[in-house]
Design an enzyme around this catalytic site. Structure first.
Site, PDB file in Angstrom:
ATOM      1  N   GLU A  59       0.872  -1.175   0.000  1.00 39.53           N
ATOM      2  CA  GLU A  59       0.000   0.000   0.000  1.00 39.53           C
ATOM      3  C   GLU A  59       0.901   1.214   0.000  1.00 39.53           C
ATOM      4  O   GLU A  59       1.559   1.506   0.994  1.00 39.53           O
ATOM      5  CB  GLU A  59      -0.920  -0.015   1.214  1.00 39.53           C
ATOM      6  CG  GLU A  59      -1.794   1.222   1.318  1.00 39.53           C
ATOM      7  CD  GLU A  59      -1.803   1.796   2.714  1.00 39.53           C
ATOM      8  OE1 GLU A  59      -1.578   3.017   2.832  1.00 39.53           O
ATOM      9  OE2 GLU A  59      -2.029   1.049   3.673  1.00 39.53           O
ATOM     10  N   CYS A  95      -1.967   8.730   3.562  1.00 43.93           N
ATOM     11  CA  CYS A  95      -1.797   8.242   2.193  1.00 43.93           C
ATOM     12  C   CYS A  95      -3.026   8.464   1.324  1.00 43.93           C
ATOM     13  O   CYS A  95      -2.907   8.560   0.107  1.00 43.93           O
ATOM     14  CB  CYS A  95      -1.427   6.761   2.215  1.00 43.93           C
ATOM     15  SG  CYS A  95      -2.639   5.733   3.092  1.00 43.93           S
TER      16      CYS A  95
END
Length: 282
Positions: free
Chosen positions: A14, A49
């Site tokens: 990720e 993020c």
């Protein structure tokens, strides 16, 4: 990933990326603005993020959007956000310097329309909005990961998809609109780790949705059962009995067997009968 590859260990990566927010004009602007603020500055002051990285909106709607941001930001963080206890600090001095560099670039510094105040000693930067930032600027070519929010302008909202797809694939992409066809085109056209319509970042809290990136924003997905599946080998098991053993799979591979296989693949009943009777010309 390189360390895991030495041991043939599977990984889920990720990563991040520039998560865009498309803002159409037919919306509840106050609600949209608040949800963008919550996902950007409310989410660790942009240091996440999936935080909105930049906004895309129409030229004739931008000022109205910016005015709404100014109003709601003052409501949430006061007239002096540097003193707000609800605004996170920048994680360290290196990131503070990196963000300052993005703001101080010659082609960018004049584009600030709100915020921009900094407190180096306490590692705080106020919510900062920049209007009509050049595509070739540093701030538009790297993940911001901070409280800076550029607004990129297009003539019509559909042009937003070309802007997004011209860059790397983001970890998330957001759209605010009430138009059904625009929602459908967004889902069909934009490639991202996740898509959210009329909100930001909330998909992260939904355990029934996979969370992960694609392309430069990562590979694989996790959360809930997806985490279990990501690190589970899907073992194939097939059971057979001893009846109906097909003779055509065994040597010698004669023309008769080849003719039967061709007839089977073609779905020709007559061809199958001819092959079984030895009448095939193959």
């Amino acid at each position: 990933m390189a360390a895991a590859a030495k041991h043939l260990t599977p990984v889920v990566m990720e990563l991040g990326g520039k998560c865009p927010v498309i803002v159409d004009s037919d919306i509840n602007l106050q609600v949209a603005t608040r949800r963008i603020i919550a996902g950007k500055w409310g989410c660790n002051n942009g240091q996440a993020c999936i935080s909105p990285d930049y906004i895309i909106t129409m030229k004739d709607y931008a000022q109205k959007l910016i005015d709404s941001f100014k109003c709601e930001l003052e409501r949430f963080y006061g007239k002096n956000p540097l003193e707000s206890k609800d605004l996170s600090r920048i994680v360290n001095s290196n990131h503070f310097a990196r963000l300052s560099k993005l703001l101080d670039e010659d082609k960018v510094s004049s584009k600030i329309v709100h915020g921009g105040e900094r407190d180096k000693e306490n590692l705080k930067i106020t919510p900062t909005i920049l209007l009509d930032v050049p595509r070739d600027s540093l701030i538009m070519n790297e993940e911001i990961f901070g409280p800076l929010l550029p607004v990129f302008l297009v003539d019509k909202v559909e042009d937003s998809f070309d802007v997004i797809n011209s860059g790397t694939k983001p970890l998330a992409a957001y759209l605010f609109t009430n138009k059904k066809k625009l929602k459908e085109k967004f889902v069909a056209t934009v490639s991202a780790g996740a898509l959210v319509i009329n909100d930001t970042t909330v998909h992260l809290a939904e355990p029934t949705l996979p969370f992960g990136g694609v392309g430069d924003s990562g590979m694989g997905a996790y959360h809930g059962k997806f985490s279990f599946d990501a690190f589970s080998h899907k073992k194939a098991v097939l059971y057979r009995g001893f009846a109906c053993d097909a003779f055509v799979r065994y040597p010698p591979y004669t023309r008769g067997k080849l003719g039967l296989l061709r007839a089977l693949f073609d779905g020709s009943i007559l061809g199958i009968i001819r092959a079984l009777l030895g009448w095939s010309k193959a």
